[in-house]
Design an enzyme around this catalytic site. Structure first.
Site, mmCIF file in Angstrom:
data_model
loop_
_atom_site.group_PDB
_atom_site.id
_atom_site.type_symbol
_atom_site.label_atom_id
_atom_site.label_comp_id
_atom_site.label_asym_id
_atom_site.label_seq_id
_atom_site.Cartn_x
_atom_site.Cartn_y
_atom_site.Cartn_z
ATOM 1 N N GLY A 49 0.879 -1.161 0.000
ATOM 2 C CA GLY A 49 0.000 0.000 0.000
ATOM 3 C C GLY A 49 0.913 1.206 0.000
ATOM 4 N N GLU A 50 0.962 1.889 1.109
ATOM 5 C CA GLU A 50 1.831 3.061 1.242
ATOM 6 C C GLU A 50 2.350 3.096 2.682
ATOM 7 O OE1 GLU A 50 3.327 5.380 -0.636
ATOM 8 O OE2 GLU A 50 4.070 5.956 1.324
ATOM 9 N N SER A 51 3.662 2.988 2.813
ATOM 10 C CA SER A 51 4.238 2.834 4.154
ATOM 11 C C SER A 51 4.029 4.069 5.028
ATOM 12 C CB SER A 51 5.719 2.496 4.064
ATOM 13 O OG SER A 51 6.429 3.519 3.394
ATOM 14 N N CYS A 81 6.056 -5.343 -0.169
ATOM 15 C CA CYS A 81 6.213 -3.963 -0.641
ATOM 16 C C CYS A 81 6.203 -2.967 0.528
ATOM 17 C CB CYS A 81 5.177 -3.661 -1.713
ATOM 18 S SG CYS A 81 5.671 -2.281 -2.761
ATOM 19 N N ARG A 110 12.917 3.226 0.037
ATOM 20 C CA ARG A 110 11.556 3.419 -0.509
ATOM 21 C C ARG A 110 11.627 3.873 -1.952
ATOM 22 N NH1 ARG A 110 8.662 7.761 1.476
ATOM 23 N NH2 ARG A 110 6.784 6.923 0.528
ATOM 24 N N ILE A 139 5.384 -2.506 -7.718
ATOM 25 C CA ILE A 139 4.633 -1.243 -7.836
ATOM 26 C C ILE A 139 5.287 -0.215 -6.908
ATOM 27 C CG2 ILE A 139 2.381 -0.123 -7.630
ATOM 28 C CD1 ILE A 139 1.143 -3.006 -7.780
ATOM 29 N N ARG A 140 5.963 0.772 -7.495
ATOM 30 C CA ARG A 140 6.711 1.763 -6.698
ATOM 31 C C ARG A 140 7.477 1.049 -5.575
ATOM 32 N NH1 ARG A 140 3.127 4.894 -3.970
ATOM 33 N NH2 ARG A 140 1.521 3.418 -4.567
ATOM 34 N N HIS A 177 4.647 -8.043 -5.020
ATOM 35 C CA HIS A 177 3.304 -8.346 -4.501
ATOM 36 C C HIS A 177 2.865 -9.764 -4.881
ATOM 37 C CE1 HIS A 177 1.965 -4.221 -3.339
ATOM 38 N NE2 HIS A 177 2.880 -3.866 -4.218
ATOM 39 N N GLU A 179 0.677 -11.540 -3.680
ATOM 40 C CA GLU A 179 -0.780 -11.701 -3.535
ATOM 41 C C GLU A 179 -1.527 -11.336 -4.812
ATOM 42 O OE1 GLU A 179 1.087 -9.385 -2.322
ATOM 43 O OE2 GLU A 179 0.122 -7.433 -2.529
HETATM 44 N N1 GLN Z 1 6.086 3.179 -2.398
HETATM 45 C C1 GLN Z 1 5.252 2.663 -1.373
HETATM 46 C C2 GLN Z 1 5.751 3.050 0.009
HETATM 47 O O1 GLN Z 1 6.677 3.763 0.142
HETATM 48 C C3 GLN Z 1 5.110 1.167 -1.442
HETATM 49 C C4 GLN Z 1 4.344 0.786 -2.668
HETATM 50 C C5 GLN Z 1 3.582 -0.498 -2.540
HETATM 51 O O2 GLN Z 1 3.393 -1.042 -1.454
HETATM 52 N N2 GLN Z 1 3.081 -0.954 -3.664
HETATM 53 O O3 GLN Z 1 5.188 2.617 0.964
#
Ligand code: GLN
Length: 198
Positions: A49-51, A81, A110, A139-140, A177, A179
């Protein structure tokens, strides 16, 4: 033998996909978002997701300290991720004040592969998980910039040579990922780690 109970941290991120993957791998999987739900668990998955959001919501839900303590005291955990970022003892390119749960003796960078446009798929050969490469979705994504000697490298990205899957004892982390793809080997490995631990 009764199925182990594995929680999926449901503050943010791809929770249903992890629940499904864990059930496919033979575990009982439940979403968790409150401290009092943590004590029933044999293992925990921290989704991508997003840390920065996971960190802020963990503070808001009073989950940061309980999770730090549980992971430090040996609860098996798997992070994908942003979840990998949350399991890192050290962070590179975090935002000001950003905290993790920690547990794995590594520095994770990150957004290391670049911006959203640099999301990609590639085939990764994973140590101990068979000859067949695993199709990995990034993904990122972060990568592991430095790791301590107790951290086993399970997989590297072919193009950059960067470390993208690690294990330290009962803690497992992937920059990608698993999942999101049908291959269940990573979740099966985590369910085995949980079984061996209990
Ligand atoms: N770039 C996101 C972060 O810094 C991680 C991206 C992801 O979980 N797909 O958390």
């Amino acid at each position: 033998m009764t199925a182990r109970v594995i929680g999926v941290l449901a503050l943010q991120g791809d929770v249903p996909e992890h629940l499904r993957a864990l059930r496919d791998a033979g575990a009982r999987a439940v979403p968790v978002r409150r401290p009092e739900e943590l004590h029933q668990l044999d293992g925990l998955v921290i989704p991508g997701g997003e840390s920065t959001t996971l960190w802020r919501l963990s503070v808001a839900f009073d989950m940061l300290e309980p999770l730090r303590k549980l992971i430090a005291s040996g609860l098996p955990a798997f992070g994908s991720c942003a979840g990998m970022i949350m399991l890192a003892d050290r962070l590179a390119d975090g935002v000001a004040g950003q905290l993790t749960y920690g547990g794995i003796d590594m520095t994770v960078r990150r957004n290391a592969f670049g911006r959203q446009v640099d999301s990609f798929e590639s085939d990764i050969t994973l140590a101990g998980l068979g000859e067949e490469p695993l199709r990995a979705v990034f993904i990122r994504a972060p990568w592991v910039a430095q790791n301590g000697e107790d951290v086993a490298v399970l997989g590297t990205d072919q193009r950059t040579g960067r470390i993208v899957a690690v294990r330290q004892g009962q803690l497992l982390a992937t920059a990608f990922h698993p999942e999101l793809t049908p291959d269940r080997r990573i979740h099966e490995l985590f369910v085995d780690i949980v079984k061996d631990n209990t």
